[in-house]
Design a protein around this motif. Structure first.
Motif, short mmCIF file in Angstrom:
data_model
loop_
_atom_site.label_atom_id
_atom_site.label_comp_id
_atom_site.label_asym_id
_atom_site.label_seq_id
_atom_site.Cartn_x
_atom_site.Cartn_y
_atom_site.Cartn_z
N PRO A 76 -9.95 0.12 3.57
CA PRO A 76 -9.93 0.96 2.23
C PRO A 76 -8.83 0.84 1.09
O PRO A 76 -7.67 0.19 1.80
CB PRO A 76 -10.09 2.37 3.16
CG PRO A 76 -9.29 2.14 4.22
CD PRO A 76 -9.67 0.64 4.81
N PRO A 77 -8.97 1.24 0.21
CA PRO A 77 -7.73 1.24 -0.84
C PRO A 77 -6.54 1.70 -0.30
O PRO A 77 -6.48 2.81 0.25
CB PRO A 77 -8.04 1.89 -1.96
CG PRO A 77 -9.80 2.10 -2.04
CD PRO A 77 -10.03 1.94 -0.37
N ARG A 78 -5.31 1.06 -0.48
CA ARG A 78 -4.03 1.47 -0.07
C ARG A 78 -3.44 2.34 -1.26
O ARG A 78 -3.93 2.21 -2.34
CB ARG A 78 -3.17 0.26 0.34
CG ARG A 78 -3.73 -0.51 1.56
CD ARG A 78 -2.59 -1.43 1.87
NE ARG A 78 -1.47 -0.63 2.81
CZ ARG A 78 -1.74 -0.15 4.02
NH1 ARG A 78 -2.86 -0.46 4.77
NH2 ARG A 78 -0.64 0.36 4.68
N LEU A 79 -2.96 3.69 -0.79
CA LEU A 79 -2.26 4.36 -1.62
C LEU A 79 -0.77 4.36 -1.83
O LEU A 79 0.03 4.22 -0.85
CB LEU A 79 -2.48 5.78 -1.33
CG LEU A 79 -1.84 6.91 -2.08
CD1 LEU A 79 -2.43 6.86 -3.46
CD2 LEU A 79 -2.37 8.28 -1.40
N TYR A 80 -0.24 4.06 -2.90
CA TYR A 80 1.25 4.06 -3.25
C TYR A 80 1.68 5.25 -4.21
O TYR A 80 0.96 5.42 -5.28
CB TYR A 80 1.43 2.67 -4.25
CG TYR A 80 1.35 1.63 -3.48
CD1 TYR A 80 2.40 1.13 -2.66
CD2 TYR A 80 -0.05 0.93 -3.20
CE1 TYR A 80 2.28 -0.16 -2.11
CE2 TYR A 80 -0.19 -0.37 -2.37
CZ TYR A 80 0.93 -0.88 -1.76
OH TYR A 80 0.79 -1.89 -1.01
N VAL A 81 2.76 5.84 -3.86
CA VAL A 81 3.28 6.94 -4.43
C VAL A 81 4.82 6.40 -5.17
O VAL A 81 5.60 6.39 -4.27
CB VAL A 81 3.35 8.42 -3.92
CG1 VAL A 81 4.12 9.43 -4.50
CG2 VAL A 81 2.06 8.69 -3.22
N GLY A 82 4.74 6.33 -6.34
CA GLY A 82 5.72 5.44 -6.96
C GLY A 82 5.68 4.08 -6.16
O GLY A 82 4.51 3.29 -6.18
N LYS A 83 6.80 3.51 -5.67
CA LYS A 83 6.71 2.13 -5.00
C LYS A 83 6.36 2.39 -3.54
O LYS A 83 6.52 1.41 -2.71
CB LYS A 83 7.96 1.30 -5.19
CG LYS A 83 8.21 1.14 -6.62
CD LYS A 83 9.54 0.23 -6.73
CE LYS A 83 9.68 -0.11 -8.11
NZ LYS A 83 11.08 -0.77 -8.43
N LEU A 84 6.16 3.48 -2.96
CA LEU A 84 6.11 3.84 -1.52
C LEU A 84 4.55 3.67 -1.17
O LEU A 84 3.87 4.35 -1.20
CB LEU A 84 6.88 5.13 -1.22
CG LEU A 84 6.73 5.47 0.26
CD1 LEU A 84 7.81 4.55 1.03
CD2 LEU A 84 7.05 6.85 0.59
N ASP A 85 4.56 2.91 -0.40
CA ASP A 85 3.22 2.70 0.32
C ASP A 85 3.14 3.79 1.72
O ASP A 85 3.67 3.81 2.34
CB ASP A 85 2.81 1.31 1.07
CG ASP A 85 1.49 1.13 1.61
OD1 ASP A 85 0.69 1.89 2.08
OD2 ASP A 85 0.84 -0.08 2.01
N VAL A 86 2.26 4.81 1.36
CA VAL A 86 2.23 5.96 2.09
C VAL A 86 0.74 5.83 3.02
O VAL A 86 0.59 7.02 3.80
CB VAL A 86 2.12 7.30 1.51
CG1 VAL A 86 3.48 7.45 0.74
CG2 VAL A 86 1.07 7.47 0.32
N THR A 87 0.28 4.78 2.91
CA THR A 87 -1.13 4.88 3.60
C THR A 87 -1.12 5.35 5.05
O THR A 87 -2.11 5.96 5.52
CB THR A 87 -2.05 3.52 3.44
OG1 THR A 87 -1.90 2.97 1.88
CG2 THR A 87 -3.09 3.46 3.76
N ASP A 88 -0.28 4.72 5.76
CA ASP A 88 -0.16 4.75 6.93
C ASP A 88 0.64 5.98 7.62
O ASP A 88 0.84 6.20 8.79
CB ASP A 88 0.32 3.67 8.04
CG ASP A 88 -0.24 2.36 7.69
OD1 ASP A 88 -1.47 2.27 7.53
OD2 ASP A 88 0.41 1.30 7.48
#
Length: 232
Positions: A76-88
């Motif tokens: 599934p699409p990975r989610l970034y908030v700013g430059k932070l990958d918060v997916t996991d």
């Protein structure tokens, strides 16, 4: 067909995210997990040392000034908030426990609803899931569903999800957390959890994921006059 928006709303643990993802695949549509957006902002706030329960202004400023994007090249699409990958990070208990504090903030909801509508314009063939997709974000959606299940069933699903990710989970504590989150989500002033009048309500308590996906797929194809896929 230039646009096909399918919304899946429902309480925590009703299976919306996984069902929406695979339903989108079956229908050849893209998938938007809006619940992940609120969780992602919460994760970013906690990463910054912000307490959502006591520092709402800081959360609002974070929402207004931090871009949020999905990497649509991933499944599934990975989610970034700013430059932070918060997916996991977004399914961890501390994030889950604080997400309702973030989601009840009117200014935060305004930012994320605007973001979701923009995504809907950029990706007009979309299955989108959350708490207010059919009621607030996409009131003119082509097909609306409201998924539900008993708190115990939803807690068991969450435990399994966490265990599959290699994380420990307490069933009874998660069940209590779900009941409390239901209360907060359904009584908040902004974008409360409701079943839209024109939504198809589906109780998934006695259904496995494959059964739910097939049921929703058949309903969408019937309503939108979409031929069955070759695999059916």
């Amino acid at each position: 067909m230039d646009q096909l928006i399918v919304t899946l709303d429902g309480p925590a643990g009703s299976g919306k995210s996984s069902v929406a993802r695979f339903l989108a695949k079956r229908l050849g549509l893209e998938f938007l997990d809006t619940g992940a957006m609120y969780r992602g902002l919460t994760a970013k706030a906690l990463h910054r040392g912000i307490n959502p329960a006591t520092e709402s202004h800081a959360v609002i400023e974070l929402a207004r000034n931090t871009p949020m994007r999905f990497d649509w090249n991933e499944d599934p699409p990975r989610l970034y908030v700013g430059k932070l990958d918060v997916t996991d990070r977004i399914r961890d208990r501390d994030v889950t426990g604080s997400t309702s504090e973030v989601a009840c903030l009117a200014a935060v909801r305004q930012v994320l609803v605007e973001t979701q509508r923009r995504i809907g314009k950029e990706h007009p063939k979309l299955v989108t899931e959350g708490r207010d997709q059919g009621s607030v974000v996409f009131p003119q959606a082509n097909v609306k569903f409201f998924l539900d299940a008993t708190p115990t069933i939803r807690a068991k699903r969450r435990v399994l999800q966490l265990q599959e990710a290699g994380k420990r989970a307490d069933l009874e504590q998660i069940r209590r957390d779900i009941i409390e989150r239901d209360r907060r989500d359904s009584t908040r002033k902004e974008g409360p959890l409701i079943c839209p009048d024109d939504a198809i309500r589906v109780d998934t308590s006695g259904m496995n994921r494959e059964q739910v996906i097939s049921h929703l797929e058949n309903l969408v194809r019937e309503k939108m006059n979409i031929p069955p896929s070759p695999d059916q």
